[in-house]
Scaffold this active site. Sequence first.
Site, PDB file in Angstrom:
ATOM      1  N   GLY A 186       1.199  -0.783   0.000  1.00  0.00           N
ATOM      2  CA  GLY A 186      -0.651  -0.075  -0.043  1.00  0.00           C
ATOM      3  C   GLY A 186       0.668   1.250  -0.104  1.00  0.00           C
ATOM      4  O   GLY A 186       0.993   2.174  -0.881  1.00  0.00           O
ATOM      5  N   SER A 190      13.503  39.287   3.107  1.00  0.00           N
ATOM      6  CA  SER A 190      13.283  41.074   3.962  1.00  0.00           C
ATOM      7  C   SER A 190      13.659  40.803   6.098  1.00  0.00           C
ATOM      8  O   SER A 190      13.265  40.669   6.022  1.00  0.00           O
ATOM      9  CB  SER A 190      12.409  41.619   4.127  1.00  0.00           C
ATOM     10  OG  SER A 190      10.830  41.262   3.913  1.00  0.00           O
ATOM     11  N   HIS A 233       6.629   0.707  12.075  1.00  0.00           N
ATOM     12  CA  HIS A 233       6.130   1.414  13.375  1.00  0.00           C
ATOM     13  C   HIS A 233       5.712   1.048  14.153  1.00  0.00           C
ATOM     14  O   HIS A 233       6.032  -0.351  14.384  1.00  0.00           O
ATOM     15  CB  HIS A 233       4.880   2.188  12.469  1.00  0.00           C
ATOM     16  CG  HIS A 233       4.286   3.294  13.676  1.00  0.00           C
ATOM     17  ND1 HIS A 233       5.064   4.505  14.019  1.00  0.00           N
ATOM     18  CD2 HIS A 233       2.381   3.753  13.167  1.00  0.00           C
ATOM     19  CE1 HIS A 233       3.500   4.702  14.725  1.00  0.00           C
ATOM     20  NE2 HIS A 233       2.396   4.820  14.067  1.00  0.00           N
ATOM     21  N   GLY A 274       6.865   6.858   1.447  1.00  0.00           N
ATOM     22  CA  GLY A 274       7.094   5.426   0.698  1.00  0.00           C
ATOM     23  C   GLY A 274       6.522   6.475   0.095  1.00  0.00           C
ATOM     24  O   GLY A 274       8.585   5.794  -1.078  1.00  0.00           O
TER      25      GLY A 274
END
Length: 347
Positions: free
Chosen positions: A39, A271, A125, A154
């Site tokens: 996936g 700036s 994970h 990914g």
Amino acid sequence: MAIINFGGVREKVIKRNEFPMTRARRVLKGETIAVIGYGVQGPAQALNMKDNGFNVIIGQSKAYKKDWDRAVKDGWVPGRTLFEIDEAARRGSVIEMLVSDAAQKAIWPVIKKNLKPGDALYFSHGFSIVYKRLTGVIPPRNVDVIMVAPKGSGTSLRRNFLSRAGINASFAIEQDATGRAWDRSVALGIAIGSAYLFPTTFKHEVYSDLTGERGVLMGALAGIMEAQYEVLRKHGHSPSEAFNETVEELTQSLIKLVAENGMDWMYLNCSATAQRGALDWKPKFKKAVMPVFQELYRKVVRGDETRRVLTSCGKANYQQQLAQELRAMANSEMWLAGKATRALRPA
């Protein structure tokens, strides 16, 4: 390991020149790496390892036709390098759990029954292991439990690999049954294309990851953008002007300066008016969001966010609900203005 000074704190990291690909191949010689899920992270990690010369197979349910067809399109061959999850887990000696966190809970019984003594159970994970009371993912004692967590999607992992840039990743050892867990983890980190690896724990990774995704990386970023855009529009600014001042300048100019040399470098290249305003307003924004981040971290540690993920993402109609939510975002005025703005960028 190299010792690097991170803001006055010395940490150990592993750079890829310290653990070259030749060493990674020696460590993983004879291993079959079964990437479970094609996936989000699966395609990038699998293709990177394949391109680096490792023995990789894919485990993907045919029921998810989109992901199965994508694997076939990417060159994985059914019956040879592409299998149903059960078969891939049986064939693999390194089992990479790269399906979604909610799906890991669902497929765990299939994975567990196929684990063999000495296998390595790999995660990107810490979710399933740290919140094991909620997920039920409790590995047997006779397998290594390791993690490599790329610090990016990914898509980014694959793009950086193809450009030879690499992407940073953390790694952790939760269980060393074979005495080879450290070598296996680092070798896999090098194999997937990490630029450098830094050690963590499963618990620290999941706490930081869940906080980061809900915070600066995604949730907070989107929320802050929407708030500024809406204030500008309410006061009569055009969609083009509001989007450019909120998103386009950040993503196409300023964030690149931050990536090159840091926030101070970005400030120095703006700036004097922008510098002064940013320095004056930064403490106000920090004070405003600090309570939100404190609440978020508490909910992550308590497991509240995990319960929500498992409850929401495990529903049968979740994909339809997700698509509806993402369509609402895509069709909001701000992101329709963004689509028009991107079309105007020079080719």
